[in-house]
Design an enzyme around this catalytic site. Structure first.
Site, PDB file in Angstrom:
ATOM      1  N   HIS A  65       0.828  -1.221   0.000  1.00  0.00           N
ATOM      2  CA  HIS A  65       0.000   0.000   0.000  1.00  0.00           C
ATOM      3  C   HIS A  65       0.859   1.267   0.000  1.00  0.00           C
ATOM      4  O   HIS A  65       1.516   1.581   0.992  1.00  0.00           O
ATOM      5  CB  HIS A  65      -0.935  -0.003   1.220  1.00  0.00           C
ATOM      6  CG  HIS A  65      -1.832   1.189   1.282  1.00  0.00           C
ATOM      7  ND1 HIS A  65      -2.946   1.320   0.482  1.00  0.00           N
ATOM      8  CD2 HIS A  65      -1.778   2.321   2.020  1.00  0.00           C
ATOM      9  CE1 HIS A  65      -3.544   2.472   0.742  1.00  0.00           C
ATOM     10  NE2 HIS A  65      -2.845   3.107   1.674  1.00  0.00           N
ATOM     11  N   GLU A 213      -9.510   3.481   9.924  1.00  0.00           N
ATOM     12  CA  GLU A 213      -8.147   4.001  10.126  1.00  0.00           C
ATOM     13  C   GLU A 213      -8.020   4.745  11.452  1.00  0.00           C
ATOM     14  O   GLU A 213      -6.927   4.824  12.009  1.00  0.00           O
ATOM     15  CB  GLU A 213      -7.805   4.930   8.940  1.00  0.00           C
ATOM     16  CG  GLU A 213      -6.421   5.521   8.984  1.00  0.00           C
ATOM     17  CD  GLU A 213      -6.036   6.241   7.701  1.00  0.00           C
ATOM     18  OE1 GLU A 213      -6.889   6.318   6.778  1.00  0.00           O
ATOM     19  OE2 GLU A 213      -4.901   6.733   7.630  1.00  0.00           O
ATOM     20  N   ASP A 312       2.203   3.178   3.118  1.00  0.00           N
ATOM     21  CA  ASP A 312       1.330   4.303   2.813  1.00  0.00           C
ATOM     22  C   ASP A 312       2.148   5.296   1.977  1.00  0.00           C
ATOM     23  O   ASP A 312       3.246   4.960   1.513  1.00  0.00           O
ATOM     24  CB  ASP A 312       0.780   4.937   4.098  1.00  0.00           C
ATOM     25  CG  ASP A 312      -0.719   5.268   3.967  1.00  0.00           C
ATOM     26  OD1 ASP A 312      -1.195   5.397   2.832  1.00  0.00           O
ATOM     27  OD2 ASP A 312      -1.392   5.396   4.997  1.00  0.00           O
TER      28      ASP A 312
END
Ligand code: BEZ
Ligand code: FE2
Length: 408
Positions: A65, A213, A312
């Site tokens: 990701h 999240e 991320d």
């Protein structure tokens, strides 16, 4: 056909096998893995290379990701609190996009490759990353993102999403895999999500979504309150949560979705994810910098959810180096037994990432794609049980990288 020999081979299979004085024989696929002298005797025609002392061979890493289009962020976005960060993203999204060009993304991809990552799951919000991802030596699972909560804009947003997805689909190859990402339960209208997921099922592509999240996301979805409520008014003055967390997960039936973060997911939601054959992308540094707390990785394992590892974007991190991410995870999960944690992190970054992205990679075993990296430790641990931990603590880059058997 090449045969590379090293002091240690990390197979990264389910049982996390380690071979001392081993080797890997491969062309574009892995032909054999095992004891060095046995491989030498069996594969006499192979081009042989013996790596230097304290060398390790393992599968190329998988960063499940990442957001490449936010690579221009250094100090523009506000770290520390999820809602403050999200407000800063909305305020500076255009500025960050204009500061990022294809050249910057290509450089970023090259840095990722040199670290020893051979596959990424890249979330594409705008399409700025398309050409560099297609040109890159890396394998890219390219998640075209759909986002938008305003019901009046659904048609326009869906048309824009479809244009980006079908553009990417035209460029599908053996190393570029178009896929679909639904941004999150709070930001994406369920009608929009449903349409996009219908395309994913029809096209047989992978899916991903940010999920649970932050505590404020939990509060907003559960009772329409909390710090997110005020923020959502900017998108729709009458906004209410568009679905419950459970309803959102149910949109993903018949997909094996990679849910990102899930730090606030409840046990019954983890059971739904496990039941769908989904996985979680764990991004510990992003969680720390946005003040969203650490994922309970023992609990995700208890529920049978596969754990993968992501950095991320630079929108919520200081580097896209997966070794840095693993080191951060070591210091985050202090309640876990250390050697077991190291092995879990290496599996998350290899076999589990490959499973979540539906790729024939991530394991050094016959028939898998020959995505292989060579590492060099400053010293070999006296006790081999410490090897996975020492690899994480001492590595920043790969000494050699093979993707589909080709040296990069
Ligand atoms: C929207 O586009 O509606 C949206 C984007 C980010 C957060 C919430 C909503
Ligand atoms: Fe993300």
């Amino acid at each position: 056909m090449r045969l590379i020999l090293s002091d240690f081979v990390l197979v990264c299979d389910e049982g996390f096998g380690i071979i001392e004085n081993g080797g890997v024989c491969f062309d574009e696929k892995i032909i054999a893995v095992g004891d060095a002298s046995e491989l030498l005797a069996k594969y006499k025609d192979a081009q042989v290379e013996r790596l230097s002392e304290n060398s390790v061979l393992m599968p190329g890493l998988i960063n499940s990701h990442v957001h490449l289009e936010f690579s221009a962020n250094v100090a523009t976005l506000k770290f520390g609190d999820f809602m403050s960060w999200l407000r800063s993203v909305i305020a500076s999204r255009d500025e960050l996009q204009s500061e990022c060009d294809e050249e910057m993304i290509a450089r970023t991809l090259q840095d990722i490759l040199k670290s020893g990552v051979t596959t990424i799951g890249a979330i594409s919000s705008f399409g700025l990353d398309l050409a560099p991802c297609v040109k890159s030596a890396l394998n890219v699972v390219y998640f075209v993102e759909v986002i938008g909560s305003n019901p009046a804009a659904i048609d326009t947003l869906f048309d824009d999403f479809k244009a980006r997805f079908y553009e990417a689909k035209k460029l599908k190859s053996g190393s570029f895999f178009p896929a679909i990402s639904v941004h999150s339960p709070y930001s994406t209208h369920p009608v929009l999500a449903r349409h996009a997921l219908d395309i994913a099922r029809a096209e047989g592509v992978q899916t991903s979504a940010h999920f649970m999240e932050a505590a404020c996301e939990r509060e907003w979805l559960d009772n329409g309150g909390g710090a997110m409520a005020e923020f959502m008014k900017a998108f729709n003055p009458h906004s209410k949560p568009m679905s419950s967390a459970k309803e959102f997960l149910q949109l993903f039936h018949d997909t094996k979705t990679l849910f990102v973060h899930a730090v606030q997911a409840k046990d019954e939601e983890l059971d739904i994810i496990a039941g769908q054959g989904g996985s979680i992308a764990h991004c510990p540094r992003s969680n720390a910098l946005l003040g969203t707390h650490a994922l309970d990785i023992a609990n995700t394992a208890k529920h049978g959810v596969g754990l993968t590892l992501g950095t991320d974007g630079l929108s919520s991190n200081i580097s896209l180096n997966l070794w840095d991410e693993m080191r951060a995870a070591i210091f985050t999960h202090q309640n876990c037994e250390l050697e077991g944690l190291a092995a879990l992190l290496l599996k998350s970054a290899t076999i589990n990432g490959a499973k979540a992205l539906a790729l024939n990679k991530g394991v050094l075993s016959e028939g898998y794609d020959a995505d292989i990296i060579a590492l060099k430790l400053p010293q070999s641990p006296k006790d081999i049980s410490q090897l996975p931990l020492q690899i994480i603590l001492r590595t920043g880059k790969a000494e050699a990288i093979y993707i589909g058997g080709v040296k990069r």
